[in-house]
Motif scaffolding. Structure first.
Motif, PDB file in Angstrom:
ATOM      1  N   TYR A   1       1.050  -1.389   0.127  1.00  0.00           N
ATOM      2  CA  TYR A   1       0.115  -0.022  -0.049  1.00  0.00           C
ATOM      3  C   TYR A   1       1.069   1.168   0.030  1.00  0.00           C
ATOM      4  CZ  TYR A   1       0.892  -1.131   4.875  1.00  0.00           C
ATOM      5  OH  TYR A   1       1.633  -1.577   6.179  1.00  0.00           O
ATOM      6  N   ASP A   2       0.383   2.370  -0.185  1.00  0.00           N
ATOM      7  CA  ASP A   2       1.041   3.548  -0.068  1.00  0.00           C
ATOM      8  C   ASP A   2       1.893   3.852  -1.435  1.00  0.00           C
ATOM      9  OD1 ASP A   2      -0.240   4.532   2.094  1.00  0.00           O
ATOM     10  OD2 ASP A   2       1.604   4.018   3.297  1.00  0.00           O
TER      11      ASP A   2
ATOM     12  N   SER B   1      -3.692   3.865  -3.714  1.00  0.00           N
ATOM     13  CA  SER B   1      -2.641   3.476  -2.818  1.00  0.00           C
ATOM     14  C   SER B   1      -2.034   2.053  -2.845  1.00  0.00           C
ATOM     15  CB  SER B   1      -3.273   3.379  -1.451  1.00  0.00           C
ATOM     16  OG  SER B   1      -3.501   4.809  -1.034  1.00  0.00           O
ATOM     17  N   ALA B   2      -2.945   1.157  -3.806  1.00  0.00           N
ATOM     18  CA  ALA B   2      -2.688  -0.201  -3.935  1.00  0.00           C
ATOM     19  C   ALA B   2      -2.919  -0.483  -5.465  1.00  0.00           C
ATOM     20  CB  ALA B   2      -3.019  -1.213  -3.001  1.00  0.00           C
TER      21      ALA B   2
ATOM     22  N   ASN C   1      -5.167  -1.594   2.177  1.00  0.00           N
ATOM     23  CA  ASN C   1      -5.416  -0.433   2.958  1.00  0.00           C
ATOM     24  C   ASN C   1      -6.931  -0.147   2.765  1.00  0.00           C
ATOM     25  OD1 ASN C   1      -4.913   0.127  -0.076  1.00  0.00           O
ATOM     26  ND2 ASN C   1      -5.843   1.949   0.503  1.00  0.00           N
TER      27      ASN C   1
END
Length: 377
Positions: A261-262, A272-273, A300
């Motif tokens: 993620y991020d 994010s993913a 996430n």
């Protein structure tokens, strides 16, 4: 699936972000003027038309507090599921109790490991340990394991160097960790340390983690390790934890919490993913599928707001600072951030020029991918 219980923003079949509902909530829900449902639903999200790729932000606001109580403990994934209770939203404690049956392991973010000198170690954060909550969670979900996260904190390069070069230091560190885990009635620990050490010392860190895992296992405790993505976000370069390290540690650890993620940054906004990157991280980490049953794929449940400035980003979560009929400020902001339809190629997220957030389609897509890849969650 590394589920961040403290940052859930959307009502899903596996979670809810707000406090236990009262009888008065049902009366409020009867009013058509309210923008939110505040009662239990008789149907899970997929039967309410919320698991779609063109979800409207208004529907998120309307449904985010409503969940199907009849399905609260039903699992839809056969593998292990590890959930984190994070400090930035303490409602994760309630989520773990309500939906505990959906998880096999819960990791409260409680503990820090500090070094004060030669063979002098201390586990801090014990004031946050809630034995009553642990008993309640285990009562609600039989067989659920409580494995708090333990982060190496305030360690200097010299601390690592001194410990990794000394069997006595490693022995004392392991003894301290095991003693705390046993005295606090934990089922094991999730260790976070890999991102804090320069790459040239990874061989020594593998030796330390091996010794720590063996000590935990001797005490009949579990040992998990948080690992960074195998493919650096936004690049085709290998990350800090590769197939080589996996082969060395997989035989001695119970699982790896993979941080998929991020992905996006403040300079390059996006999901994010993204699923293609998540898939690549698993395939690069374990190309022969030898250890995938020990990989817990990160997921996430929060969005990102990139509109603050060109160099910063802020999480978009469903936290409610005060009770009242208005939608939470973060969900109001989501209304402004969302495009009518998601970006092509990213069906698990809604994205816009200033932000991105996962939809209910995200967990379903990730679960499907987990089954295809043979990993856990």
């Amino acid at each position: 699936m590394r589920v961040l219980l403290g940052t859930l923003w959307l009502a899903l079949a596996c979670g809810s972000v707000h406090a236990t509902l009262s009888k008065s909530d049902a009366k409020k829900a009867a009013s058509k003027t309210l923008l939110e449902k505040t009662q239990f639903s008789g149907k899970p999200v997929h039967e309410r038309g919320l698991v779609v790729t063109d979800l409207r932000a208004e529907d998120v606001v309307l449904e985010h507090r409503s969940y199907c109580s009849a399905k609260a403990h039903k699992r839809h994934f056969a593998g292990d599921i590890l959930g984190y209770v994070t400090p930035w939203n303490r409602h994760g404690y309630d989520v773990a109790k309500i939906f505990g049956g959906k998880f096999t392991h819960i990791a409260p973010v409680w503990l820090q490991l500090k070094r004060h000198g030669r063979e002098m170690f201390e586990v801090t954060g014990l004031d946050d340990v809630d034995q009553g909550w642990m008993r309640a969670v285990r009562k609600q979900a039989k067989g659920l394991r409580v494995v708090p996260r333990l982060r190496f904190e305030d360690w200097t390069y010299e601390d690592f160097q001194n410990v990794l070069d000394s069997e006595d230091e490693i022995e004392e560190l392991s003894r301290t960790v095991v003693q705390v885990a046993k005295s606090q009635h934990f089922d094991g620990l999730v260790v976070e340390v890999w991102n804090q050490l320069l790459i040239q010392k990874h061989a020594g860190l593998i030796h330390l983690l091996t010794h720590m895992a063996e000590a935990l296992h001797q005490a009949r405790l579990l040992a998990f390790l948080v690992i960074p993505p195998a493919v650096a976000p936004g690049t085709n370069k290998l990350g800090m934890f590769t197939h080589k390290e996996l082969e060395q540690l997989a035989p001695v650890l119970d699982g790896f919490s993979l941080m998929t993620y991020d992905y996006s940054t403040a300079q390059q906004a996006g999901p994010s993913a993204p699923l293609s990157w998540v898939r690549a991280c698993v395939q690069v980490l374990d190309p022969k599928s030898k250890w995938r049953s020990k990989i817990l794929l990160g997921l996430n449940f929060y969005g990102m707001d990139y509109s603050v400035s060109k160099d910063t980003r802020e999480p978009v979560i469903g936290a409610r600072p005060a009770a009242g009929p208005e939608p939470p400020p973060q969900l109001q902001k989501l209304l402004l951030l969302q495009h009518p339809r998601p970006t092509p190629g990213a069906p698990a997220h809604t994205t816009g020029p200033a932000g991105a957030a996962p939809t209910a389609q995200g967990p379903r897509s990730t679960c499907t991918q987990c089954r295809q890849l043979g990993v856990r969650q």
